[in-house]
Write a protein that holds these residues in place. Structure first.
Motif, PDB file in Angstrom:
ATOM      1  N   ASN A 170       0.622  -1.418  -0.211  1.00 39.19           N
ATOM      2  CA  ASN A 170      -0.205   0.129  -0.412  1.00 39.19           C
ATOM      3  C   ASN A 170       0.650   1.034  -0.257  1.00 39.19           C
ATOM      4  N   HIS A 176       4.498   3.392  -4.939  1.00 37.40           N
ATOM      5  CA  HIS A 176       3.966   4.077  -6.155  1.00 37.40           C
ATOM      6  C   HIS A 176       4.901   4.397  -8.147  1.00 37.40           C
ATOM      7  N   SER A 223      -1.082   1.699  -3.929  1.00 36.05           N
ATOM      8  CA  SER A 223      -1.861   2.882  -3.813  1.00 36.05           C
ATOM      9  C   SER A 223      -1.716   4.099  -5.047  1.00 36.05           C
ATOM     10  N   TYR A 224      -0.598   3.918  -5.648  1.00 38.78           N
ATOM     11  CA  TYR A 224      -0.792   5.411  -7.052  1.00 38.78           C
ATOM     12  C   TYR A 224       0.009   4.566  -8.571  1.00 38.78           C
ATOM     13  N   SER A 278      -4.560   0.253  -9.856  1.00 42.13           N
ATOM     14  CA  SER A 278      -4.031   0.965  -8.495  1.00 42.13           C
ATOM     15  C   SER A 278      -5.073   1.311  -7.697  1.00 42.13           C
ATOM     16  N   GLN A 279      -5.054   2.005  -5.917  1.00 41.39           N
ATOM     17  CA  GLN A 279      -5.875   2.473  -5.634  1.00 41.39           C
ATOM     18  C   GLN A 279      -6.112   4.125  -6.326  1.00 41.39           C
ATOM     19  N   TYR A 280      -5.324   4.467  -7.152  1.00 37.31           N
ATOM     20  CA  TYR A 280      -5.386   5.699  -7.731  1.00 37.31           C
ATOM     21  C   TYR A 280      -4.842   5.472  -9.194  1.00 37.31           C
ATOM     22  N   HIS A 293      -8.355   6.699 -13.057  1.00 36.02           N
ATOM     23  CA  HIS A 293      -9.496   7.000 -12.703  1.00 36.02           C
ATOM     24  C   HIS A 293      -9.186   8.689 -12.662  1.00 36.02           C
ATOM     25  N   PRO A 309      -1.028  10.135  -4.070  1.00 34.33           N
ATOM     26  CA  PRO A 309      -2.565   9.856  -4.453  1.00 34.33           C
ATOM     27  C   PRO A 309      -2.908  10.959  -4.263  1.00 34.33           C
ATOM     28  N   LYS A 310      -4.290  11.259  -5.019  1.00 37.57           N
ATOM     29  CA  LYS A 310      -6.242  11.715  -4.765  1.00 37.57           C
ATOM     30  C   LYS A 310      -6.873  10.632  -4.553  1.00 37.57           C
ATOM     31  N   THR A 311      -6.385   9.898  -4.018  1.00 33.45           N
ATOM     32  CA  THR A 311      -7.215   8.373  -3.797  1.00 33.45           C
ATOM     33  C   THR A 311      -8.360   8.836  -4.111  1.00 33.45           C
ATOM     34  N   SER A 333     -11.759  11.242  -9.942  1.00 29.03           N
ATOM     35  CA  SER A 333     -11.707  11.081 -11.366  1.00 29.03           C
ATOM     36  C   SER A 333     -11.988  11.617 -11.844  1.00 29.03           C
TER      37      SER A 333
END
Length: 331
Positions: A175, A178, A201-202, A223-225, A244, A310-312, A315
């Motif tokens: 997590n 990057h 995460s990124y 990835s998560q973002y 995203h 990241p800007k999780t 979008s």
């Protein structure tokens, strides 16, 4: 099933090896809906004609590349910013003697077609990250396989295995990764993320190559973002959104200060490097891709392009104006 698949693949390779050199049959059409031939530029800008259909000779060449042994991993940190330390999968003693710190954020850099550790992508981003923070920066040199772009698929899966070992050996968390890739390497970054079950995460993808296999292309769930920066759409780079968040600086083509497609393509990692080191790029949200291409975006949303964090949860499609020379950011 996996064992049977491996046996079948090895049998195919053996059969291909026995085929006379002058007979080179088509084995697979990797992109049956697209054109067979197209040009991909290497990291130095030289165009190479690429055949998207796999021939017997291609299987022979691909079989010679083993990413698990041929890929190299170079660690840079603030303690060794100029000379890398090698990390070798399976060698825990070498890892322990390195400056790798599992408590830090880990950055993975993946170059493009026919690139290597000395590619401009790496020479721009390594110092930019070290300026931005105290990271583990691992440069993936898959140059021994990068002469055949589709080796990026096997390389990406191998990088995923490397990261899994690295985390098990060091206690680092997936997590806290990057993953960044450029051109063909942008799609490879997606394959790495996919092999990690989308837990990184990124992902930052810089002008993903347009000539690629649709089923292996970058996707948001890698990835998560997942963030994409498009700077040469419809030429070297893919036009359609694939993250995203998709940023289209200056409409995605014709970067200020550039007069060639290659210059546009390069700008993607120069923008990312500047964003890491000093920030400043602000995206204006667009209702449609057509609005982003024309620069007629007027939605109220604003979002930083690139950067360390990241800007999780964000979008959408964003337009970013830039300057023609450094600093490229207009704030």
């Amino acid at each position: 099933m996996v064992g049977h698949s491996v046996v079948a693949f090895l049998a195919l390779i053996a059969a291909v090896a026995a085929v006379p050199a002058e007979f080179d049959p088509i084995i697979s059409r990797l992109d049956p809906e697209g054109l067979r031939y197209g040009y991909i530029r290497d990291d130095e800008g030289t165009p190479h004609l690429v055949d998207s259909w796999i021939k017997a000779s291609d299987l022979r060449n691909m079989a010679r590349y083993n990413p698990d042994t041929d890929n190299e991993y170079h660690l840079y940190t603030r303690s060794n910013p100029l000379i890398s330390q090698p990390i070798v999968q399976g060698n825990s003693a070498l890892l322990s003697a390195s400056n790798f710190n599992p408590a830090r954020r880990t950055v993975i850099l993946i170059h493009g077609f026919l690139g290597n550790i000395l590619s401009g992508f790496n020479t721009v981003l390594v110092p930019a990250f070290l300026m931005a923070g105290d990271f583990n920066i691992i440069v993936v040199d898959w140059g021994k396989g990068a002469h055949f772009g589709f080796n990026g698929i096997s390389s990406g899966r191998s990088v995923g295995r490397f990261i899994t070992w690295l985390n098990q050996a060091s206690g680092a968390s997936v997590n806290n990764y990057h993953i960044l890739g450029y051109s063909v390497g942008a799609h490879q970054a997606g394959i790495v993320g996919r092999s990690l079950n989308g837990q990184a995460s990124y992902i930052t993808a810089m002008d993903p190559a347009d000539r690629w296999i649709a089923s292996q292309a970058l996707r948001p769930s890698d990835s998560q973002y997942t963030e994409v920066i498009h700077t040469n759409i419809g030429n070297i780079g893919v036009e359609a959104p694939c993250g995203h968040v998709d940023f289209y600086p200056n409409g995605g083509i014709g970067m200020p200060g550039c007069s060639t497609a290659l210059c546009d393509h390069y700008r993607s990692y120069f923008y990312v490097g500047e964003a890491m080191a000093t920030g400043g790029f602000t995206g204006i949200q667009c209702a449609t891709l057509a609005d982003a291409k024309s620069g007629s975006c007027n939605l109220p949303g604003r979002l930083p392009m690139g950067g360390v964090n990241p800007k999780t949860g964000a979008s959408g499609i964003y337009y970013v104006p830039t300057n023609g020379s450094p600093p490229f950011s207009q704030g």
